[in-house]
Design a protein around this motif. Structure first.
Motif, PDB file in Angstrom:
ATOM      1  N   ASP A  63       0.722  -1.101  -0.060  1.00 16.52           N
ATOM      2  CA  ASP A  63      -0.023  -0.035   0.163  1.00 16.52           C
ATOM      3  C   ASP A  63       0.888   1.169   0.120  1.00 16.52           C
ATOM      4  O   ASP A  63       0.672   2.333  -0.714  1.00 16.52           O
ATOM      5  N   THR A 102      -0.847   5.303 -12.899  1.00 13.20           N
ATOM      6  CA  THR A 102      -0.438   3.819 -13.295  1.00 13.20           C
ATOM      7  C   THR A 102       0.703   4.246 -13.777  1.00 13.20           C
ATOM      8  O   THR A 102       1.254   5.224 -14.688  1.00 13.20           O
ATOM      9  N   ASN A 135      -4.563   2.725 -11.048  1.00 15.77           N
ATOM     10  CA  ASN A 135      -3.838   2.748 -10.064  1.00 15.77           C
ATOM     11  C   ASN A 135      -2.873   1.570  -9.640  1.00 15.77           C
ATOM     12  O   ASN A 135      -3.062   1.020  -8.571  1.00 15.77           O
ATOM     13  N   SER A 136      -2.123   1.281 -10.539  1.00 18.43           N
ATOM     14  CA  SER A 136      -1.215   0.186 -10.390  1.00 18.43           C
ATOM     15  C   SER A 136       0.090   0.314 -11.075  1.00 18.43           C
ATOM     16  O   SER A 136       0.390   1.547 -11.652  1.00 18.43           O
ATOM     17  N   ILE A 196      -7.375  -4.687 -14.235  1.00 11.95           N
ATOM     18  CA  ILE A 196      -6.350  -4.599 -13.035  1.00 11.95           C
ATOM     19  C   ILE A 196      -6.444  -3.390 -12.317  1.00 11.95           C
ATOM     20  O   ILE A 196      -6.378  -2.224 -13.016  1.00 11.95           O
ATOM     21  N   ILE A 197      -6.711  -3.529 -10.888  1.00 12.07           N
ATOM     22  CA  ILE A 197      -6.631  -2.264 -10.072  1.00 12.07           C
ATOM     23  C   ILE A 197      -5.885  -2.387  -8.947  1.00 12.07           C
ATOM     24  O   ILE A 197      -5.356  -3.567  -8.227  1.00 12.07           O
ATOM     25  N   ASP A 198      -5.443  -1.423  -8.415  1.00 11.27           N
ATOM     26  CA  ASP A 198      -4.516  -1.422  -7.174  1.00 11.27           C
ATOM     27  C   ASP A 198      -3.529  -2.517  -7.115  1.00 11.27           C
ATOM     28  O   ASP A 198      -3.423  -3.195  -5.777  1.00 11.27           O
ATOM     29  N   SER A 199      -2.847  -2.794  -7.967  1.00 11.79           N
ATOM     30  CA  SER A 199      -1.859  -3.833  -8.137  1.00 11.79           C
ATOM     31  C   SER A 199      -0.430  -3.479  -8.302  1.00 11.79           C
ATOM     32  O   SER A 199      -0.123  -2.415  -8.772  1.00 11.79           O
ATOM     33  N   GLY A 238     -12.691  -6.864 -11.765  1.00  8.32           N
ATOM     34  CA  GLY A 238     -11.567  -6.455 -11.383  1.00  8.32           C
ATOM     35  C   GLY A 238     -10.914  -7.428 -10.370  1.00  8.32           C
ATOM     36  O   GLY A 238     -11.351  -8.415  -9.880  1.00  8.32           O
ATOM     37  N   HIS A 239      -9.495  -7.436 -10.622  1.00  8.42           N
ATOM     38  CA  HIS A 239      -8.641  -8.343  -9.656  1.00  8.42           C
ATOM     39  C   HIS A 239      -7.373  -7.378  -9.028  1.00  8.42           C
ATOM     40  O   HIS A 239      -6.919  -6.467  -9.871  1.00  8.42           O
ATOM     41  N   LYS A 240      -7.277  -7.669  -7.901  1.00 12.94           N
ATOM     42  CA  LYS A 240      -6.168  -7.072  -7.199  1.00 12.94           C
ATOM     43  C   LYS A 240      -5.057  -8.230  -7.186  1.00 12.94           C
ATOM     44  O   LYS A 240      -5.172  -9.308  -6.301  1.00 12.94           O
TER      45      LYS A 240
END
Length: 355
Positions: A226, A292, A307-308, A322-325, A342-344
């Protein structure tokens, strides 16, 4: 003034990314975190820098930074055989430092605006040491400062259960060689380490002049996934748009940087702040959302990313988002059937995932 960058540790909170390399080489906005540190030191006039290496694959640090010439500095490598604490690492630099003042900078720290003003104050006021402090929400996770009634630095406590203030030590310290005398007096703490807070405390107790400066902008200790993603946001928020590749028929919104020889195909949509690395390929109908970073040589054939951090030489070919990855270098992520929206993902290097 000389510079010392601490580049060791095992980065257990960042696994699996740190199974294959040091945490300090994880890129933020397509640049290793410790490169921001090195450039910060160079920008205040530091010419000689020592990297304290150890832990996970220290040879990758040498491979990346070499002799330092491509970064405008001269680099020396010092091995710390075991994680025995920051003070132990600093103590290893005594021969390198000699009689010079020096800056110790943790290689996984990022500081808005750099340390130029702090370095000037350290030199002008001729402090024996100087620390940077930042107000934090959970000070018990850090070394914490205590002040007297006049606002002078009175005491430093390492990870206290009951913090005396909300002001934590950042991973940036200015020292004179006097610190080495204090380090030699230390005994291992309950963690089995030589604590830099205790060495600075000895300076205070023996009457040396220890100054401090409270960080005015943001400071990030990038110890978790994070934290890495938040650092990516903070850096991209200040990035200037720069397009070094021809882009036609592409919908670009906001501040977007595109590296040399990158290909962004007609029909793609890029929404900033975003950075696309050199030789990357963004195919038609791909959506790259805000915050990103797409690494050098990565090919995004299909899908949406937001956001990756996608590191270098990856292949992304998905029917989803793909998010937050954080995706490690040389990874391949493809879809063989329709999945959720979506996948984290936290993916180490040389991985392949079929969604």
């Amino acid at each position: 003034m000389k510079g010392v960058i601490l580049h060791g540790g095992h980065g257990t909170r960042l696994r699996p990314l740190t199974h294959t390399g040091p945490k300090q080489l994880i890129p933020v906005a397509n640049k290793p975190i410790s490169q921001y540190v090195l450039e910060d030191l160079r920008n205040i006039g530091v010419k000689d820098v020592a990297f304290i290496i150890g832990g996970i694959m220290p040879e990758k640090v040498k491979d990346y930074y070499g002799d330092g010439s491509k970064f405008g500095v001269k680099v020396k490598y010092i091995n710390q055989d075991k994680p025995a604490g920051i003070a132990h690492a600093v103590g290893l630099t005594q021969d390198f430092v000699g009689n010079s003042p020096f800056v110790v900078y943790l290689g996984d720290n990022l500081l808005k605006g750099g340390i130029s003003d702090i370095a000037k104050e350290f030199n002008q006021k001729k402090y024996d040491a100087m620390v940077l402090l930042c107000k934090v929400e959970h000070p018990q996770q850090f070394g914490v400062a205590e002040f007297d009634k006049e606002g002078k630095l009175h005491r430093l406590v390492e990870k206290p259960k009951e913090p005396p203030s909300n002001f934590a030590l950042t991973g940036i310290y200015f020292f004179t060689p006097m610190i080495f005398k204090m380090i030699k007096k230390l005994k291992p703490s309950w963690r089995g380490e030589l604590e830099i807070t205790e060495a600075i405390q000895l300076l205070l107790e023996e009457g040396y002049d220890v100054g401090y400066r409270i960080v005015e902008g943001w400071w990030k200790d990038t110890g978790t996934i994070d934290d890495i993603l938040e650092a990516n946001i903070l850096v991209l928020d200040e990035m200037e748009a720069k397009q070094e590749a021809a882009v036609e028929g592409v919908c670009i919104q906001g501040r977007v940087s595109i590296g040399k020889n990158a290909q962004v195909k007609k029909g793609a949509m890029i929404r900033g702040p975003t950075v696309i690395g050199e030789n990357a390929i963004i195919e038609s109908e791909v959506y790259i959302g805000p915050y990103t970073s797409v690494g050098n040589g990565t090919d995004v054939k299909k899908g949406e990313i937001e956001n990756s951090i996608i590191m270098e030489n990856c292949i992304i070919d998905i029917n989803t988002k793909i998010i937050d990855s954080v995706i490690g270098a040389n990874s391949e992520i493809v879809t063989n059937q329709k999945g959720p929206k979506g996948h984290k993902l936290i993916v180490g290097e040389n991985s392949k995932i079929v969604l």
